[in-house]
Design an enzyme around this catalytic site. Structure first.
Site: not given
Ligand code: ADP
Length: 394
Positions: A9, A16, A94, A182, A209, A211, A213, A242, A284-285, A329-330, A380
């Site tokens: 990827n 990656k 990817r 996605h 989804h 993340g 993105g 974005r 970063d959430m 991720g989120i 993925e």
């Molecule tokens: P991508 O593959 O699009 O880079 P991910 O799916 O890995 O993204 O998601 C990354 C995001 O998930 C990070 O920017 C972070 O804000 C969020 N994240 C990861 N763990 C947590 C958590 N425990 N609580 C809130 N947000 C989280």
């Protein structure tokens, strides 16, 4: 000898990779996961084995590992030493854009590369890097079969009405249409639901989804019928950096009144907006959730608001809703964000089970909830490995 598949990827500054081993059962076992990050600034290779133990952590001067081809050389050196007794049977990539026609993965040939290069203008920030990684593998091992798996392909089941923009028809014919992204993530979720949530797998499901993105997809009987992302990955939900869907008049205003160049607007829309731009703190959430700054809460409130609006729109496309699935991720990690979204979706019939949500159970809605809510981790890379195996008949 056991066969392994390499999954790649490639992003603008990172490469990656994952290595999957084919089992006799037909299952695939992850044997290594890693990335070269900081390409162009401070390149660093980090990798772990299938059990999460570090197998590489190395930094180089920028002059030594300056591009994808050199990064791939370093990955190849690592993999040769780790998997000396095994056969690399193929590489799955990817590739963000498959254009209007590719609705399935593709075996890479010189003709296919020409076709994929034609989609670079549709995804200028991603497609060139995806193709660079394919060329880098060709340079090292020209005979190795490679498979391109597209983020857009899964959405090609959407009907034409939903893919149109209200522009003159010739724009549609030129390829200016909603593609959706996605797709590998949504395809994985759709393939997983029959096992973990059979009661909803053939129903009306919205997958979020979330993340860095973020997008949402409407699934009807496991097929995509709608997506929040459109012509590019800028549309739909607000994301880490974005803005998501916005009035195109804003772009005209920035061009005409502020005199911004196309490049400056691209930078604003891809890198300086979203959670980062609204909060002024970061994208970063986790950081925003932990902050008590008013603009961190404002950014989170707007993030939730946009999900609520998109959920309503996709439920309308589906003609109702049976389930909402959180992923990425989120979506997989933040019980707080899931709770805020579900509270806004009570009108649709979602009743959250707070304890199940905190524990990160698969099903997070109450037993009596008319519409169920779920957390399903996406994968993925595994989806790409499965496609690669299937296409190469391994
Ligand atoms: P991508 O593959 O699009 O880079 P991910 O799916 O890995 O993204 O998601 C990354 C995001 O998930 C990070 O920017 C972070 O804000 C969020 N994240 C990861 N763990 C947590 C958590 N425990 N609580 C809130 N947000 C989280």
């Amino acid at each position: 000898m056991e066969k392994v598949i390499l999954v790649i990827n490639a992003g603008s500054s990172s490469l990656k990779f994952s290595v999957f081993e084919l089992q006799d059962t037909g299952e695939m076992r992850v044997r290594a996961v890693g990335q070269v990050e900081g390409l162009g600034t401070a390149p660093r290779l980090k990798a772990k084995d299938g059990k999460g133990q570090s197998i590489a952590d190395e930094c180089w001067p920028n002059s030594q590992v300056a591009n994808h081809a050199q990064a791939l050389q370093e990955i190849a050196t690592l993999l040769r030493s780790r998997f000396a007794g095994q056969v690399l049977a193929g590489v799955g990539h990817r590739v963000v854009h498959g254009g209007p026609d590719y609705s399935a993965p593709l075996l890479v040939t010189p003709e296919a590369m020409d076709a994929l290069a034609a989609f670079v203008p549709l995804a200028p920030l991603h497609q060139p890097h995806n193709l660079a990684a394919i060329r880098a593998v060709q340079a090292v091992q020209p005979e190795l079969p490679q498979v391109a798996c597209f983020d857009t392909a899964f959405h090609r089941t959407q009907d034409m009405v939903g893919q149109l923009y209200g522009l003159p028809y010739e724009y549609y014919e030129r390829g200016i249409r909603r593609y959706g992204f996605h797709g590998l993530s949504y395809e994985y979720i759709a393939a997983t639901l029959p096992t973990i949530a059979p009661e909803i797998a053939s129903g009306r499901v919205v997958v979020a989804h979330l993340g860095s993105g973020a997008s949402m997809c409407a699934l009807l009987n496991g097929r995509s019928v709608g997506s929040s992302m459109g012509f590019t990955a800028l549309d739909g939900l607000m994301m880490g950096t974005r803005p998501g869907n916005m009035d195109p008049g804003i772009v005209l205003y920035l061009l005409q009144q502020d005199g911004l160049s196309a490049k400056e607007i691209e930078d604003l829309l891809y890198k300086r907006s979203g959670l980062l731009g609204l909060s002024g703190i970061g994208n970063d959430m986790r950081v925003l959730l932990a902050s008590d700054a008013p603009r961190a809460s404002l950014a989170i409130d707007h993030f939730i608001y946009r999900i609520k609006r998109e959920l309503g729109a996709l439920a309308a496309v589906l003609g109702g809703l049976d389930a909402l699935v959180f992923t990425a991720g989120i979506g997989e990690n933040s019980a707080r964000i899931r709770q805020l979204v579900c509270e806004q979706a009570q009108w649709l019939g979602i009743d959250l089970d707070l304890a199940a949500n905190e524990q990160g159970s698969a099903r997070i809605s109450s037993a009596g909830s008319r519409v169920s809510a779920w957390v399903v981790p996406t994968n993925e890379e595994l989806m790409i490995a499965r496609h690669t195996c299937k296409l190469l008949a391994l």
